[in-house]
Scaffold this motif. Structure first.
Motif, mmCIF file in Angstrom:
data_model
loop_
_atom_site.group_PDB
_atom_site.id
_atom_site.type_symbol
_atom_site.label_atom_id
_atom_site.label_comp_id
_atom_site.label_asym_id
_atom_site.label_seq_id
_atom_site.Cartn_x
_atom_site.Cartn_y
_atom_site.Cartn_z
ATOM 1 N N THR A 132 -11.536 12.789 9.816
ATOM 2 C CA THR A 132 -11.307 13.707 11.170
ATOM 3 C C THR A 132 -9.999 14.309 10.475
ATOM 4 N N ALA A 133 -9.211 13.329 10.186
ATOM 5 C CA ALA A 133 -7.837 14.747 9.664
ATOM 6 C C ALA A 133 -8.409 15.725 9.132
ATOM 7 N N LEU A 134 -8.769 15.457 8.004
ATOM 8 C CA LEU A 134 -9.509 16.414 6.677
ATOM 9 C C LEU A 134 -10.026 17.532 7.590
ATOM 10 N N VAL A 145 8.966 2.668 24.649
ATOM 11 C CA VAL A 145 8.585 2.967 23.133
ATOM 12 C C VAL A 145 9.921 3.873 22.859
ATOM 13 N N ARG A 146 10.374 2.848 21.802
ATOM 14 C CA ARG A 146 11.142 3.201 20.387
ATOM 15 C C ARG A 146 11.075 2.707 18.979
ATOM 16 N N VAL A 147 10.663 3.839 18.176
ATOM 17 C CA VAL A 147 10.055 4.077 17.133
ATOM 18 C C VAL A 147 11.468 3.716 16.167
ATOM 19 N N ASP A 148 11.875 2.648 15.236
ATOM 20 C CA ASP A 148 13.161 3.092 13.939
ATOM 21 C C ASP A 148 12.434 3.288 12.993
ATOM 22 N N GLY A 149 12.071 4.002 12.490
ATOM 23 C CA GLY A 149 11.942 4.358 11.251
ATOM 24 C C GLY A 149 12.170 6.002 10.270
ATOM 25 N N TYR A 150 11.428 6.311 9.271
ATOM 26 C CA TYR A 150 12.067 7.731 8.375
ATOM 27 C C TYR A 150 10.950 8.174 7.483
ATOM 28 N N VAL A 151 9.770 7.910 7.993
ATOM 29 C CA VAL A 151 8.469 8.276 7.054
ATOM 30 C C VAL A 151 8.218 9.520 8.183
ATOM 31 N N TYR A 152 7.540 10.681 7.142
ATOM 32 C CA TYR A 152 6.957 11.595 7.735
ATOM 33 C C TYR A 152 6.186 12.232 7.274
ATOM 34 N N GLU A 153 4.837 13.094 8.195
ATOM 35 C CA GLU A 153 3.666 13.686 7.254
ATOM 36 C C GLU A 153 4.107 14.572 6.388
ATOM 37 N N GLY A 154 3.639 13.819 5.689
ATOM 38 C CA GLY A 154 3.667 14.006 3.746
ATOM 39 C C GLY A 154 4.747 13.555 2.775
ATOM 40 N N PHE A 155 5.344 12.251 3.971
ATOM 41 C CA PHE A 155 6.161 11.742 2.981
ATOM 42 C C PHE A 155 5.602 10.453 1.705
ATOM 43 N N ASP A 156 6.342 9.840 0.701
ATOM 44 C CA ASP A 156 5.483 9.379 -0.665
ATOM 45 C C ASP A 156 5.952 8.356 -0.014
ATOM 46 N N ILE A 157 5.718 7.062 0.594
ATOM 47 C CA ILE A 157 6.324 5.930 0.208
ATOM 48 C C ILE A 157 6.560 5.161 -0.874
ATOM 49 N N GLN A 203 -0.774 6.493 14.917
ATOM 50 C CA GLN A 203 -1.126 6.741 14.139
ATOM 51 C C GLN A 203 -1.277 6.953 12.510
ATOM 52 N N ILE A 204 -1.189 6.261 11.623
ATOM 53 C CA ILE A 204 -0.653 6.634 10.205
ATOM 54 C C ILE A 204 -1.928 6.488 9.164
ATOM 55 N N ILE A 205 -2.041 7.645 8.835
ATOM 56 C CA ILE A 205 -3.565 7.939 7.881
ATOM 57 C C ILE A 205 -2.252 8.618 5.732
ATOM 58 N N SER A 250 1.082 -0.648 0.098
ATOM 59 C CA SER A 250 -0.180 -0.220 -0.469
ATOM 60 C C SER A 250 1.028 1.078 0.383
ATOM 61 N N PRO A 251 1.372 1.817 -0.875
ATOM 62 C CA PRO A 251 2.748 2.793 -0.996
ATOM 63 C C PRO A 251 1.979 3.633 -1.200
ATOM 64 N N GLY A 252 2.025 5.048 -0.996
ATOM 65 C CA GLY A 252 1.246 6.667 -0.976
ATOM 66 C C GLY A 252 1.938 7.256 -0.294
ATOM 67 N N LYS A 253 1.038 8.799 0.275
ATOM 68 C CA LYS A 253 1.219 9.879 0.662
ATOM 69 C C LYS A 253 0.832 9.543 1.875
ATOM 70 N N VAL A 254 1.536 9.501 2.903
ATOM 71 C CA VAL A 254 1.294 9.196 4.429
ATOM 72 C C VAL A 254 1.096 10.863 5.197
ATOM 73 N N ILE A 255 -0.595 10.853 4.959
ATOM 74 C CA ILE A 255 -0.712 12.582 5.201
ATOM 75 C C ILE A 255 -1.083 12.674 6.468
ATOM 76 N N LYS A 256 -1.342 12.059 7.650
ATOM 77 C CA LYS A 256 -0.899 12.154 8.956
ATOM 78 C C LYS A 256 -0.715 11.332 9.623
ATOM 79 N N LEU A 257 0.144 11.831 10.639
ATOM 80 C CA LEU A 257 1.277 10.343 11.502
ATOM 81 C C LEU A 257 1.696 11.236 13.086
ATOM 82 N N ARG A 258 1.409 9.715 13.785
ATOM 83 C CA ARG A 258 0.988 10.552 14.697
ATOM 84 C C ARG A 258 2.590 8.987 15.399
ATOM 85 N N GLU A 259 3.346 8.891 15.647
ATOM 86 C CA GLU A 259 4.360 8.001 16.070
ATOM 87 C C GLU A 259 4.034 7.772 18.145
ATOM 88 N N PRO A 260 3.934 6.429 18.627
ATOM 89 C CA PRO A 260 3.960 6.303 19.504
ATOM 90 C C PRO A 260 5.414 6.982 20.390
#
Ligand code: MV4
Length: 505
Positions: free
Chosen positions: A467-469, A366-378, A411-413, A351-361
């Protein structure tokens, strides 16, 4: 002393490496493909260089281009991360020949472990138990029949150049042997350009347990205990944890010593992993050795309390291991969930595409090893893993409960993710009781893929998107009319979305 490292990778692992470099005050160089121009590893490194078009064959796998950038940037060393060129012996050789340090084992060690028949031979010589079977290539059909008569059915046919489940066939009957041998051979030839196949007795319901090892250039070795990686889907790990519930101090000591013997036999340098199959009776068998830093390395870092990337760098510049086996202590428990941009309720469709909303725990343990940010296109071009969510707790129960809390916070939308599926595993009774082996996902289909889950998730996703919109529109309104204050309305919408989602689950 290494002063500048080129990271020949992307995504979360590139960031992970950059972070350790920063703490060691080592300069970092990123490389990126067309589609990754705005990726986080480009932003976070001290320097970044374009290396080619989006397909990895023309960018992250382009050895000559990467070496050219290493020269141009004045790098001392190259860290390959995992995947891409990390287990490519030719690359390790080229890096060294060009005068750079390859952060990883020697080309020779990579080559030996990359050929599974050779690896088995070397393990037998080193006194490491392997699955009963052949330490040589299957010659022809008569030879195959002879071996199977000795080993006994069921058996597995495996490609010598394979690994990780590629080119494997499970054979239950003599009737299946010939057609499956032909299939395994042609698949191996097509995938690896090498049709060598070997035979192993089939271990019915094993655990996949691996040992993290570290070796330096002076012949010192330590193991950093095990990781339990039995929760897999189509040979892709889904969840990893340490310690393993089936491990005893005695078995850990014995397997750890065998893992070190395996590493020593190839003069292993750096961080590596020795994989074993372990049956219900505690019999263990060498499966393969991964000659790289692995995706799941963080659970070891949490429980052992060391930074594996820093250790890799130290060892690569010739430093002696600073810790001895006696100093290694496991403290607490750690669990990792791999978050993928895939739809678990539609056969894990990417499910590639743009991350329009991101809230990481966040928060304790808790440790999150990630790389995407709000607005990033996977991008579709690479592995769909978004992040690794790692929790730590004093006990297994605490680490799991914390994981559920963190997955609820996540939350990843914009893209579908495996989060709902991971929640179902974390809440599963057998998983909670530690009663699982490599068949866990297959034998828990009903519980892990409930009939109405896809509909349920769709509703939640739609609600979350609305909700995000609304939040976005509200935000815009506040920006045009700043006198609106902190926006009570906005938080009301948030609350609405959250509560609904929770009751639905
Ligand atoms: C096996 C096995 C049973 N017996 N070999 C799958 C991936 C690759 N690393 C090796 N695999 C297996 N090899 C013998 N002789 C069962 C598996 C296996 C498996 C191993 C680890 C985790 C999940 C698995 C799922 C199916 C099969």
């Amino acid at each position: 002393m290494i002063k500048k490292i080129l990271i020949a990778n992307r995504g979360e692992i590139a960031l992970r490496i950059i972070r350790s470099c920063r703490e060691l005050q080592i300069q970092t160089v990123s490389v990126y493909s067309d589609i990754d121009r705005h990726a986080m590893h480009v932003r976070l490194a001290d320097e970044a260089y374009h290396i080619g078009p989006s397909p990895s064959a023309e960018s992250y796998l382009n050895m000559d281009k990467i070496l050219e950038i290493a020269r141009r940037s004045g790098s001392d060393a190259i860290h390959p991360g995992y995947g891409f060129l990390s287990e490519n012996a030719e690359f390790a050789e080229k890096v060294k020949a060009a005068g750079f340090i390859f952060i990883g084992p020697t080309a020779e060690a990579i080559r030996t472990m990359g050929d599974k028949i050779t690896a088995r031979k070397v393990m037998v010589a080193a006194g490491v138990p392997v699955v009963p079977g052949t330490e040589r290539v299957v010659l022809d059909e008569t030879d195959a029949r002879k071996i199977v008569n000795e080993v006994g059915l069921p058996i597995m046919l495996k490609a010598s150049a394979g690994g990780g489940g590629k080119g494997m066939r499970l054979v239950h009957t003599m009737e299946e042997l010939m057609p499956f041998l032909r299939a395994a051979r042609s698949e191996a030839e097509a995938s690896f350009g090498n049709d060598a196949v070997y035979i192993e007795r089939y271990i019915e319901s094993p655990h996949h347990i691996e040992f993290q090892i570290l070796g330096d250039q002076h012949g010192n070795y330590i193991h950093l205990c095990e990781r339990e990686c039995s929760v897999q889907r189509r040979h892709q790990k889904v969840i990893e944890e340490t310690p393993s519930v089936l491990m005893t101090p005695e078995l850990r000591k014995e397997m750890g010593e065998k893992a070190i013997a395996a590493a020593r036999s190839v003069h292993y340098e750096g961080a590596g992993t020795v994989e074993f199959l372990v049956d219900d009776k505690g019999n263990y068998f060498f499966l393969e050795m991964n000659t790289r830093l692995q995706v799941e390395h963080p659970v070891t870092e949490q429980v052992i309390g060391i930074d594996l990337v820093k250790e890799q760098i130290h060892v690569a510049q010739g430093d002696r291991l600073a810790i001895t086996q006696k100093q290694i202590r496991q403290r607490g428990h750690s669990v990792e969930c791999r978050i993928y941009a895939e739809d678990p309720d539609n056969n894990f469709m990417p499910s590639p595409g743009k991350v329009i909303k991101l809230r990481e725990p966040n928060g304790p343990g808790v440790r999150v090893d990630g790389y995407v940010y709000e607005g990033f296109d996977i991008p579709i071009h690479y592995d769909p893993m978004i992040s690794k969510l790692v929790t730590y707790g004093a006990s297994r129960e605490e680490a799991i409960q914390r994981m559920i809390r963190a997955l609820d916070e996540y939350q990843i939308i914009g893209v579908k993710t495996s989060i709902p599926f991971l929640k179902r595993i974390m809440k599963n009774r057998d998983f909670r009781e530690g009663k699982y082996n490599t068949h866990f996902i297959d034998t828990h289909q009903k519980e892990l893929f409930p009939e109405d889950s896809s509909e349920n998730n769709r509703e939640i996703e739609e609600l979350a998107a609305i909700t995000a919109l609304l939040e976005y529109l509200e935000d815009k309104k506040t920006k045009t009319a700043p006198s609106n204050g902190m926006g009570k309305k906005q938080s009301m919408w948030k609350e609405f979305g959250r509560k609904k989602a929770v009751t639905r689950l």
